[in-house]
Design an enzyme around this catalytic site. Structure first.
Site, PDB file in Angstrom:
ATOM      1  N   LYS A   1      -7.624   5.442  -2.403  1.00  0.00           N
ATOM      2  CA  LYS A   1      -7.083   5.493  -3.771  1.00  0.00           C
ATOM      3  C   LYS A   1      -5.879   4.545  -3.811  1.00  0.00           C
ATOM      4  CE  LYS A   1      -4.197   6.998  -6.324  1.00  0.00           C
ATOM      5  NZ  LYS A   1      -3.296   6.100  -7.128  1.00  0.00           N
TER       6      LYS A   1
ATOM      7  N   GLU B   1       3.716   8.070   5.573  1.00  0.00           N
ATOM      8  CA  GLU B   1       4.704   6.984   5.692  1.00  0.00           C
ATOM      9  C   GLU B   1       5.505   7.008   4.394  1.00  0.00           C
ATOM     10  OE1 GLU B   1       5.389   4.907   8.083  1.00  0.00           O
ATOM     11  OE2 GLU B   1       3.672   5.088   9.426  1.00  0.00           O
TER      12      GLU B   1
ATOM     13  N   CYS C   1       9.954  -0.085   2.001  1.00  0.00           N
ATOM     14  CA  CYS C   1      10.378   1.190   2.588  1.00  0.00           C
ATOM     15  C   CYS C   1      11.357   1.008   3.735  1.00  0.00           C
ATOM     16  CB  CYS C   1       9.159   1.961   3.065  1.00  0.00           C
ATOM     17  SG  CYS C   1       8.123   0.975   4.149  1.00  0.00           S
TER      18      CYS C   1
ATOM     19  N   GLU D   1      17.269   6.586  -1.896  1.00  0.00           N
ATOM     20  CA  GLU D   1      16.428   5.400  -1.858  1.00  0.00           C
ATOM     21  C   GLU D   1      16.312   4.863  -3.284  1.00  0.00           C
ATOM     22  OE1 GLU D   1      12.098   5.653  -1.399  1.00  0.00           O
ATOM     23  OE2 GLU D   1      12.247   4.070   0.106  1.00  0.00           O
TER      24      GLU D   1
HETATM   25  P1  NAP Z   1       4.392   7.191  -5.035  1.00  0.00           P
HETATM   26  O1  NAP Z   1       4.741   7.355  -6.437  1.00  0.00           O
HETATM   27  O2  NAP Z   1       4.656   8.282  -4.066  1.00  0.00           O
HETATM   28  O3  NAP Z   1       2.860   6.807  -5.007  1.00  0.00           O
HETATM   29  C1  NAP Z   1       2.143   6.491  -3.854  1.00  0.00           C
HETATM   30  C2  NAP Z   1       0.686   6.787  -4.078  1.00  0.00           C
HETATM   31  O4  NAP Z   1       0.494   8.192  -4.275  1.00  0.00           O
HETATM   32  C3  NAP Z   1       0.127   6.133  -5.341  1.00  0.00           C
HETATM   33  O5  NAP Z   1      -1.202   5.730  -5.095  1.00  0.00           O
HETATM   34  C4  NAP Z   1       0.200   7.277  -6.342  1.00  0.00           C
HETATM   35  O6  NAP Z   1      -0.630   7.143  -7.459  1.00  0.00           O
HETATM   36  C5  NAP Z   1      -0.198   8.440  -5.475  1.00  0.00           C
HETATM   37  N1  NAP Z   1       0.186   9.748  -6.024  1.00  0.00           N
HETATM   38  C6  NAP Z   1       1.141  10.039  -6.946  1.00  0.00           C
HETATM   39  N2  NAP Z   1       1.174  11.376  -7.194  1.00  0.00           N
HETATM   40  C7  NAP Z   1       0.223  11.933  -6.408  1.00  0.00           C
HETATM   41  C8  NAP Z   1      -0.226  13.268  -6.197  1.00  0.00           C
HETATM   42  N3  NAP Z   1       0.302  14.303  -6.829  1.00  0.00           N
HETATM   43  N4  NAP Z   1      -1.228  13.477  -5.308  1.00  0.00           N
HETATM   44  C9  NAP Z   1      -1.775  12.449  -4.636  1.00  0.00           C
HETATM   45  N5  NAP Z   1      -1.405  11.164  -4.794  1.00  0.00           N
HETATM   46  C10 NAP Z   1      -0.403  10.906  -5.668  1.00  0.00           C
HETATM   47  O7  NAP Z   1       5.100   5.921  -4.390  1.00  0.00           O
HETATM   48  P2  NAP Z   1       5.197   4.500  -5.054  1.00  0.00           P
HETATM   49  O8  NAP Z   1       6.146   4.595  -6.173  1.00  0.00           O
HETATM   50  O9  NAP Z   1       3.839   3.956  -5.310  1.00  0.00           O
HETATM   51  O10 NAP Z   1       5.802   3.673  -3.815  1.00  0.00           O
HETATM   52  C11 NAP Z   1       7.141   3.695  -3.491  1.00  0.00           C
HETATM   53  C12 NAP Z   1       7.449   4.667  -2.370  1.00  0.00           C
HETATM   54  O11 NAP Z   1       6.624   4.406  -1.244  1.00  0.00           O
HETATM   55  C13 NAP Z   1       8.846   4.523  -1.847  1.00  0.00           C
HETATM   56  O12 NAP Z   1       9.453   5.776  -1.669  1.00  0.00           O
HETATM   57  C14 NAP Z   1       8.673   3.833  -0.499  1.00  0.00           C
HETATM   58  O13 NAP Z   1       9.713   4.043   0.404  1.00  0.00           O
HETATM   59  C15 NAP Z   1       7.380   4.362  -0.052  1.00  0.00           C
HETATM   60  N6  NAP Z   1       6.758   3.461   0.931  1.00  0.00           N
HETATM   61  C16 NAP Z   1       6.757   3.821   2.236  1.00  0.00           C
HETATM   62  C17 NAP Z   1       6.207   2.983   3.195  1.00  0.00           C
HETATM   63  C18 NAP Z   1       6.202   3.351   4.652  1.00  0.00           C
HETATM   64  O14 NAP Z   1       5.464   2.736   5.404  1.00  0.00           O
HETATM   65  N7  NAP Z   1       6.975   4.315   5.092  1.00  0.00           N
HETATM   66  C19 NAP Z   1       5.643   1.783   2.797  1.00  0.00           C
HETATM   67  C20 NAP Z   1       5.664   1.443   1.456  1.00  0.00           C
HETATM   68  C21 NAP Z   1       6.224   2.301   0.523  1.00  0.00           C
HETATM   69  P3  NAP Z   1      -0.087   6.324  -8.741  1.00  0.00           P
HETATM   70  O15 NAP Z   1      -0.507   4.958  -8.457  1.00  0.00           O
HETATM   71  O16 NAP Z   1      -0.723   6.890  -9.931  1.00  0.00           O
HETATM   72  O17 NAP Z   1       1.403   6.480  -8.793  1.00  0.00           O
END
Ligand code: NAP
Ligand code: MG
Length: 505
Positions: free
Chosen positions: A201, A276, A310, A407
Site C-alpha cells: 500500500k 521504521e 526520517c 519531529e
Molecule cells: P504516515 O502518515 O504515518 O503514513 C505512512 C503510511 O501509512 C501511508 O501509506 C499512510 O497512508 C499509511 N497510513 C495512515 N494511516 C494508517 C492507518 N490507520 N493504518 C494503516 N496505514 C495507515 O507517514 P507519512 O506522513 O507518510 O510519512 C512521514 C513519516 O514517516 C515521518 O514521521 C517519518 O519520520 C517517517 N519515516 C520513517 C522512515 C524510517 O525509515 N524510519 C522513513 C521515512 C519516513 P496515507 O498515504 O493515506 O497517509
C-alpha cells in the site's frame, strides 16, 4: 487540456504517457481499477495542481490482493521455486529498474518534489542495487546444525538438530511519501529474497513510482500474485491491510503515531510487525572538527529532501568555543539552496509534499519564535504557488522547546551549545527525545568519536558523516523510532520464521 499536459516541464513523452493513464492497482498480475471506481487526485507539490489520478483501493480490494498473495505463497511455482531462480528474477527486476532510471527519476520528482539534482545523482543505482543486494541473499539463507542432547532422552541417544529459515508468509507493506521508491525497495528486497509474497500500500500522495515498479515486476516474470499493489488511503486500505486476518506480517514505514495504530491492528491474529518510524537525530560538532567537512555535512543532514527525511539531523549541538563560527558558516552555506520545482535543473531545495505539511512546518517555525528561539536564517515561505518553505536555522536556548523536541519533517534546524561537560552529559542531551534513529559526531579525535558513538541511543551513528546509507548497513530505530532493522542481512530476520527440527537417530 489533459491533466498531464498541465505539467509545464521538459519531460520525456514516456513520462507524460505514464502519468496520463489513471494509475491502477495490480492484483494477481492484472492491472485493475478499484472496486469502487473512485480515484485520488495526484498533486504536483511545486504548483499545487492536480496532474494525475490514481484508483483508490479499499477493503474489498485489499481482500482480493491478500487472497492473491496467499494463493501465490502456497503455489509451488513460487514456494518450490529454486532460490537461484528467485535470484534471477530479482536481478532481472533490478536491471529493468536501472534501464528505466530516467522515467523513475521524472516520476518521483513530479510526484514527490525532490530536486532532479538529487534524484539523478543517487536514486539509481541506489534502488536497483538494493534489489541486487537482496538477490545475492536469496541463495544464502540458511539455518544452523546444532549440538543437542534433548531433555528426557538417554544421554547416549544420537540426535540431529537443525534449523530452517522459512518465509514468514504474506507480507503487508505500507510505505510513506518522502522517498517513495526507496522505501518500497527496502521491503521488496528482503521479502522476495526470503520467498514471501506481498501486498503493498503506497502512500496516497505518491503512487507513481510504485506503479512503475508494479509494471516492471510483471515484465521481469514474477508469478502472478507474488507482489500486489493497492493504492488508497491509510485509514481505509492501510488499516484493512494492518487488520487483515490472513496477513502474516506488516512492514511499516511512516509516523510514530500511525505505527502505534498498526500495532493495535495487529493484535487480531498477532501478525508480526516491523516499524521504521520518526526521528529527531542529533548532529554533534566538537571544536576540533574539520569545518570544511562538517558544515556541508550538517547542511545535508538537516535539509536533504527538504528535511522530510526520517534520519534528518535536525538537532545540532556545537561546542561553545566554535558555536558562533560554525553557526555563522552554516548560515552562509545555506546560500547554496535555491528553492524551486524539482524539475528545474537549478533547484537545490524543492517544495514540501502538501499544503498540510507546509502549514504544519510554518506552525512549528512560529512556535519556535514564540518560545524564544533566535531565528538565524529563513523562517518564511515564498509567495508563490506550491508548498515551499525556506530552509530555516534556529539558535535555541534550551532543548525543551517544542521546535527542538518534535519531529517537524521539514527544513528546520535547531542549534544548541554545549561546553566542557563530559561525554555522558552531552549524550544525555542528545538522547533526550522519544526518538532514536540516527545521529552523527564530527571530530578529528578518534577516541571522542567512538566513545560518543557508543553513547548515542540510536540505530545508526555516523562519524564525520550523517546517515551513511548502504544496502549492507543495517538501519532502524531505538525507542519510539521503531522495531527491527531494515537494510543489511538484519532485514532478512524480519521476513523469516525459524523452525528447529530434531531427529532421534
Ligand atoms: P504516515 O502518515 O504515518 O503514513 C505512512 C503510511 O501509512 C501511508 O501509506 C499512510 O497512508 C499509511 N497510513 C495512515 N494511516 C494508517 C492507518 N490507520 N493504518 C494503516 N496505514 C495507515 O507517514 P507519512 O506522513 O507518510 O510519512 C512521514 C513519516 O514517516 C515521518 O514521521 C517519518 O519520520 C517517517 N519515516 C520513517 C522512515 C524510517 O525509515 N524510519 C522513513 C521515512 C519516513 P496515507 O498515504 O493515506 O497517509
Ligand atoms: Mg500521510
Amino acid at each position: 487540456m489533459s491533466l498531464a499536459e498541465s505539467l509545464d516541464y521538459d519531460l520525456m513523452d514516456e513520462t507524460r504517457s505514464f502519468v496520463g493513464e489513471t494509475t491502477k492497482l495490480m492484483i494477481n498480475g492484472e492491472f485493475v481499477a478499484s472496486d469502487s471506481g473512485k480515484t485520488i487526485d495526484v498533486i504536483d507539490p511545486a504548483t499545487g495542481k492536480i496532474f494525475a489520478q490514481a484508483y483508490m483501493g479499499g477493503k474489498s480490494d485489499i481482500d482480493k490482493a491478500v487472497k492473491a498473495a496467499r494463493a501465490a505463497f502456497e503455489n509451488p511455482t513460487w514456494s518450490r521455486m529454486p532460490s537461484h531462480e528467485r535470484q534471477r528474477l530479482m536481478l532481472r527486476l533490478a536491471d529493468l529498474m536501472e534501464e528505466n532510471a530516467k522515467l523513475f527519476n521524472e516520476l518521483e520528482v513530479i510526484d514527490n518534489g525532490l530536486p532532479m539534482q538529487i534524484a539523478s545523482m543517487g536514486m539509481f543505482p541506489f534502488c536497483s542495487n538494493m534489489i541486487r543486494y537482496y538477490a545475492g541473499w536469496a541463495t544464502k539463507i540458511s539455518g544452523d546444525t546444532l549440538p543437542s542432547s534433548p531433555f528426557g532422552l538417554p544421554p547416549d541417544a544420537e540426535t540431529l538438530t537443525y534449523t530452517l529459515k522459512e518465509p514468514i508468509g504474506v507480507v503487508g507493506a505500507i510505505t510513506p511519501w518522502n522517498f517513495p521508491v526507496g522505501m518500497l525497495v527496502l521491503k521488496l528486497g528482503p521479502a522476495l529474497a526470503t520467498g514471501c509474497t506481498m501486498v503493498i500500500k503506497p502512500a496516497e500522495q505518491t503512487p507513481m513510482t510504485a506503479a512503475l515498479v508494479a509494471k516492471l515486476i510483471k515484465e521481469a516474470g514474477f508469478p502472478d500474485g507474488v507482489v500486489n499493489f493497492v493504492n488508497g488511503f491509510g485509514e481505509e486500505a492501510g488499516a484493512a491491510l494492518a487488520d487483515h486476518p490472513d496477513v502474516d506480517k506488516i512492514s511499516f514505514t511512516g509516523s510514530t503515531a500511525v505505527g502505534k495504530k498498526i500495532i493495535h491492528a495487529s493484535t487480531g491474529n498477532l501478525k508480526k510487525v516491523s516499524l521504521e518510524l520518526g526521528g529527531k537525530s542529533p548532529v554533534i560538532v566538537f571544536p576540533d572538527a574539520d569545518f570544511e567537512q562538517a558544515i556541508p555535512g550538517a547542511l545535508r543532514a538537516a535539509f536533504f529532501l527538504q528535511g522530510q527525511n526520517c534520519m534528518a539531523g535536525t538537532r545540532l549541538f556545537v561546542h561553545e568555543k566554535v558555536y558562533d563560527q560554525f553557526v555563522g558558516g552554516l548560515s552562509e552555506a545555506m546560500n547554496f539552496f535555491k528553492l524551486g520545482p524539482g524539475m528545474d535543473p537549478e533547484t537545490t531545495l524543492g517544495p514540501l509534499i502538501s499544503a498540510t505539511q507546509k502549514e504544519r512546518v510554518m506552525g512549528f517555525i512560529d512556535s519556535g519564535q514564540q518560545e524564544g528561539a533566535e531565528l538565524v536564517r529563513g523562517g518564511g515561505s515564498p509567495d508563490s504557488p506550491g508548498y515551499f518553505v525556506e530552509p530555516t536555522l534556529f539558535s535555541c536556548p534550551s532543548g525543551e522547546l517544542n521546535v527542538v523536541k518534535n519531529e517537524i519533517f521539514g527544513p528546520v534546524l535547531c542549534a544548541e551549545r554545549f561546553g566542557d561537560e563530559d561525554l555522558d552529559e552531552i549524550a544525555r542531551r542528545a538522547n533526550s527525545t522519544i526518538y532514536g534513529l540516527s545521529g552523527s559526531v564530527w571530530t578529528r579525535d578518534l577516541s571522542t568519536a567512538h566513545r560518543m558513538a557508543r553513547r548515542i541511543d540510536s540505530g545508526q551513528v555516523g562519524i564525520n558523516v550523517h546517515a551513511a546509507l548502504d544496502p549492507a548497513t543495517p538501519f532502524g530505530g531505538n525507542k519510539q523510532s521503531g522495531w527491527g532493522r531494515e537494510f543489511g542481512k538484519e532485514a532478512l530476520d524480519l521476513y523469516v520464521k525459524v523452525k528447529a527440527v530434531t531427529a532421534v537417530l
